[in-house]
Design an enzyme around this catalytic site. Structure first.
Site, short mmCIF file in Angstrom:
data_model
loop_
_atom_site.label_atom_id
_atom_site.label_comp_id
_atom_site.label_asym_id
_atom_site.label_seq_id
_atom_site.Cartn_x
_atom_site.Cartn_y
_atom_site.Cartn_z
N SER A 1 -7.01 -1.58 5.38
CA SER A 1 -5.76 -2.31 5.31
C SER A 1 -4.77 -1.62 6.23
O SER A 1 -4.75 -0.39 6.33
CB SER A 1 -5.25 -2.28 3.87
OG SER A 1 -3.86 -2.56 3.86
N CYS B 1 -4.66 3.73 0.81
CA CYS B 1 -3.60 4.56 0.23
C CYS B 1 -4.04 5.99 -0.04
O CYS B 1 -3.20 6.85 -0.29
CB CYS B 1 -3.03 3.92 -1.03
SG CYS B 1 -4.21 3.09 -2.05
N GLU C 1 -1.08 13.83 5.22
CA GLU C 1 -0.70 12.46 5.56
C GLU C 1 0.75 12.39 6.05
O GLU C 1 1.05 11.73 7.04
CB GLU C 1 -0.85 11.55 4.31
CG GLU C 1 -0.52 10.09 4.56
CD GLU C 1 -0.50 9.26 3.26
OE1 GLU C 1 0.00 9.76 2.24
OE2 GLU C 1 -0.97 8.12 3.28
N GLU D 1 -0.45 -5.94 0.94
CA GLU D 1 -1.91 -5.86 1.01
C GLU D 1 -2.55 -7.16 0.50
O GLU D 1 -3.55 -7.62 1.04
CB GLU D 1 -2.40 -4.65 0.20
CG GLU D 1 -3.81 -4.23 0.54
CD GLU D 1 -4.10 -2.78 0.14
OE1 GLU D 1 -3.25 -1.90 0.43
OE2 GLU D 1 -5.14 -2.53 -0.47
N GLU E 1 -2.23 -9.59 3.25
CA GLU E 1 -3.19 -9.25 4.30
C GLU E 1 -4.60 -9.71 3.92
O GLU E 1 -5.33 -10.30 4.73
CB GLU E 1 -3.16 -7.73 4.50
CG GLU E 1 -4.07 -7.22 5.59
CD GLU E 1 -4.02 -5.68 5.72
OE1 GLU E 1 -3.50 -5.00 4.81
OE2 GLU E 1 -4.51 -5.18 6.74
N GLU F 1 1.37 8.60 12.92
CA GLU F 1 1.32 7.14 12.69
C GLU F 1 2.34 6.70 11.65
O GLU F 1 2.61 5.51 11.51
CB GLU F 1 -0.06 6.73 12.15
CG GLU F 1 -1.23 6.90 13.11
CD GLU F 1 -1.94 8.23 12.91
OE1 GLU F 1 -1.30 9.17 12.39
OE2 GLU F 1 -3.11 8.33 13.29
N LYS G 1 -1.95 14.35 0.72
CA LYS G 1 -0.67 13.70 1.06
C LYS G 1 0.20 14.61 1.93
O LYS G 1 1.07 14.13 2.66
CB LYS G 1 0.08 13.29 -0.20
CG LYS G 1 -0.62 12.22 -1.02
CD LYS G 1 -0.12 10.83 -0.74
CE LYS G 1 -0.94 9.76 -1.45
NZ LYS G 1 -0.94 8.49 -0.71
N CYS H 1 -6.31 9.02 -8.53
CA CYS H 1 -5.22 10.00 -8.43
C CYS H 1 -4.98 10.82 -9.69
O CYS H 1 -4.47 11.93 -9.61
CB CYS H 1 -3.92 9.29 -8.09
SG CYS H 1 -3.90 8.60 -6.45
FE1 HC1 Z 1 -1.78 7.88 -5.73
FE2 HC1 Z 1 -0.65 6.04 -4.46
S1 HC1 Z 1 -1.72 5.78 -6.44
S2 HC1 Z 1 -2.33 7.28 -3.61
O1 HC1 Z 1 -3.53 7.40 -5.88
O2 HC1 Z 1 -1.41 4.44 -3.71
O3 HC1 Z 1 -1.50 10.60 -4.61
O4 HC1 Z 1 -0.68 8.77 -8.36
O5 HC1 Z 1 1.15 8.08 -5.21
O6 HC1 Z 1 1.09 6.69 -2.03
O7 HC1 Z 1 1.69 4.58 -5.74
C1 HC1 Z 1 -1.64 9.63 -5.17
C2 HC1 Z 1 -1.16 8.50 -7.43
C3 HC1 Z 1 0.11 7.62 -5.20
C4 HC1 Z 1 0.44 6.38 -2.95
C5 HC1 Z 1 0.82 5.07 -5.21
#
Ligand code: HC1
Ligand code: SF4
Length: 573
Positions: free
Chosen positions: A318, A298, A360, A278, A281, A365, A357, A502
């Site tokens: 990103s 994320c 996700e 990132e 990028e 993708e 998640k 998170c």
């Molecule tokens: Fe997260 Fe991440 S920090 S998104 O906030 O970018 O869920 O804890 O796992 O994938 O590393 C959540 C937390 C986590 C991702 C990372």
């Protein structure tokens, strides 16, 4: 200040606070159900009724402000009877299958019934029997357990500004539901799970995927690998009675080892990898006139929110996959080759503080090999359930480390778990890459803390990078609207769907209103995150030896063709 008396006790309290708050300051507990400070203060459930001398009726203490000379009674016979009647009425048509309820022993209704010494329900009503909404990959709604407190509605509407659930006004039959009785799967729900975090009962919960993990663990053909998100380690302990903000990284690794995972890895390692990609990028887009601001990608709840509400910003995202998805992709490519394991035999479990998640992981993708990068996502709460089911004495576990060859992560990786952390981690790396030297001062405190929107201008070489950080979708909306209106311009923006990031994700341990209203979970858990950062020997992603090796042996350099094939994706409208 004003002078009041509560239950004969003379008190001097701050003007403007509610009777509920004044009583709390005097250690007098008034029961509540719908109340959640700053989120739902509507006086709807009538559990917190008190008697006020001279007033015609009992009053809801959670919304009644103190005034000079008020004489308040919190335990008079009328008050006690009114509360019992209210509670018995709620219980009369509640689906009381407590033994098998996911919230048993952590249910505000169950606790009230105990505290108010309810032994008999005088108004046994017709129990409701409404269909379960379990079509979403992340969230299950059980209207039969709903107590109509509207905490979820307020969260979704006022804090997240998503507004997909509301009270359907049908008198006695009133329910909380989506418009036209649709499923959460069919409306623009972001799957953030914040509604679950505020539900006092078992009416909202995550889709439980623990069975899938147990089956994988029992399958001798599979190499079952687990990774844990940064924020899980600072909250999991709450499920085992430890104080909020306790770090249990070593015990968590030990518990996962006991559960039988072949390897216990740390998503933080992949967060370091994300920073390399990132950061590169960002620098490329700045140098080559690419789309700015770069917005972090994320947080899957944020991505979904963007897709539904701000498709014009999709090109700003990103192209990096989120860290745990990158890790999944790396495990099924680089690691599979390195270890000589068929990627089809590798089963990746992610333990996340997040319900989105789960959604996700199912996105088409996110598949570097034709297989899903991550096979199953479980929340912090689900992991706690597995540990309990396995009979592991969590609090007495000896600490263990994450496993080689991918076990090493940095302080930069761990701070991803708090709002501003991705930004700070990126700045630590980008500033050094551009300058070609190492800096001592790496704490970007301007982007820390729970303020909804934070801004900073950071000198990177001879560039001035304008950065903004938003946490919670309502704040994301504000920030994007100001960019759209031309009132603000940035180079780099971090957005996390959950308030606080998170650490306060929708999959984290649930604290009751009696705790949550008066303790800032976001701050306490974030403190533990920053403690962990300071405790680690390496605090910059580009210094992580695991990451260096991965580039040397496999990806070449950040942003390489191979890195793009495996670690990047594209979310299109
Ligand atoms: Fe997260 Fe991440 S920090 S998104 O906030 O970018 O869920 O804890 O796992 O994938 O590393 C959540 C937390 C986590 C991702 C990372
Ligand atoms: Fe609203 Fe988030 Fe709950 Fe969906 S998951 S209903 S967006 S609070």
């Amino acid at each position: 200040t004003v002078n009041i008396t509560i239950d004969g006790k003379k008190l001097q309290v701050e003007q403007g606070i509610t009777i509920l708050e004044a009583a709390r300051q005097a250690n007098i507990k008034i029961p509540t159900l719908c109340f959640l400070k700053d989120i739902n203060e509507i006086g709807a459930c009538r559990m917190c009724l008190v008697e006020i001398k001279g007033a015609r009726a009992l009053q809801a203490s959670c919304v009644y402000p103190v005034a000079e000379g008020l004489e308040i009674y919190t335990q008079s016979p009328d008050v006690r009877e009114a509360r019992k009647v209210t509670l018995e009425l709620i219980l009369s048509n509640h689906d009381k299958k407590c033994l098998t309820c996911v919230r048993s022993k952590n249910c505000e209704l169950q606790n009230l019934a105990e505290e108010l010494n309810i032994k008999d329900i005088r108004f046994e009503g017709a129990s409701i029997d409404l269909p379960l909404d379990d079509f979403s990959p992340s969230i299950v709604r059980d209207p039969n357990k709903c107590v109509l407190c509207k905490r979820c509605v307020s969260m979704c509407k006022n804090i997240q500004t998503v507004s997909v659930i509301s009270a359907a006004e049908r008198g006695f039959k009133s329910t909380i539901s989506c418009a036209f009785d649709r499923s959460l799967e069919e409306v623009p729900c972001t799957m953030c799970g914040q509604c679950i975090s505020v539900c006092p009962v078992g009416a909202l919960r995550e889709k439980d995927d623990t069975d899938k993990v147990w089956s994988a663990l029992a399958d001798k053909e599979l190499h079952v690998v687990v990774q844990t998100a940064p924020a899980v380690r600072v909250a999991l302990g709450e499920e085992f009675g430890l104080p909020i903000g306790t770090r249990v990284t070593g015990k968590m690794a030990a518990a996962l080892n006991h559960l039988g995972f072949a390897k216990v890895f740390d998503t933080d390692t992949a967060a370091d990898l994300t920073i390399m990609e990132e950061g590169t990028e960002l620098l490329n887009r700045i140098k080559n006139g690419g789309k700015l601001p770069v917005i972090t990608s994320c947080s899957p709840g944020w991505i979904k929110f963007c897709e539904h509400n701000y498709p014009e910003f999709l090109e700003n995202l990103s192209s990096c996959k989120s860290p745990h998805e990158m890790f999944g992709a790396v495990l099924k490519t680089y690691y599979a080759e390195k270890m000589g394991i068929d990627p089809k035999k590798i089963f990746v479990v992610s333990v996340m503080p997040c319900t989105a998640k789960k959604f996700e992981a199912q996105r088409p993708e996110l598949s570097a090999t034709g297989l899903p990068d991550v096979d199953v996502v479980i929340t912090t709460r689900e992991l706690a359930r597995m540990i309990k089911e396995a009979g592991i004495d969590f609090n007495n576990l000896e600490d263990m480390d994450f496993d080689d060859p991918m076990g090493n992560a940095t302080g930069a990786g761990v701070i991803f778990g708090a709002t501003g952390g991705v930004m700070e981690a990126a700045l630590r790396t980008v500033s050094e890459i551009v300058a070609g030297k190492s800096f001592e001062d790496i704490e970007y405190t301007a982007v820390r803390g729970i303020e909804g929107i934070k801004e900073a201008t950071v000198a990177i070489g001879d560039m001035k990078v304008k950065a903004a950080v938003a946490n919670g979708l309502g704040n994301a909306r504000k920030l994007l609207d100001s960019i759209k209106a031309g009132e603000a311009a940035y180079d780099f923006v971090e957005i996390m769907a959950c308030p606080g990031g998170c650490v306060n994700g929708g999959g984290q341990p649930i604290q009751p209103s009696s705790v949550r209203s008066w303790t800032d979970l976001r701050t306490e858990r974030a403190k533990a995150i920053y403690e962990e950062d300071v405790s680690l020997p390496i605090r910059k992603s580009h210094e992580n030896p695991v990451i260096k090796e991965m580039y040397d042996k496999y990806f070449g350099e950040p942003g390489s063709h191979k890195a793009h094939e495996i670690l990047h994706t594209h979310y299109a409208a």
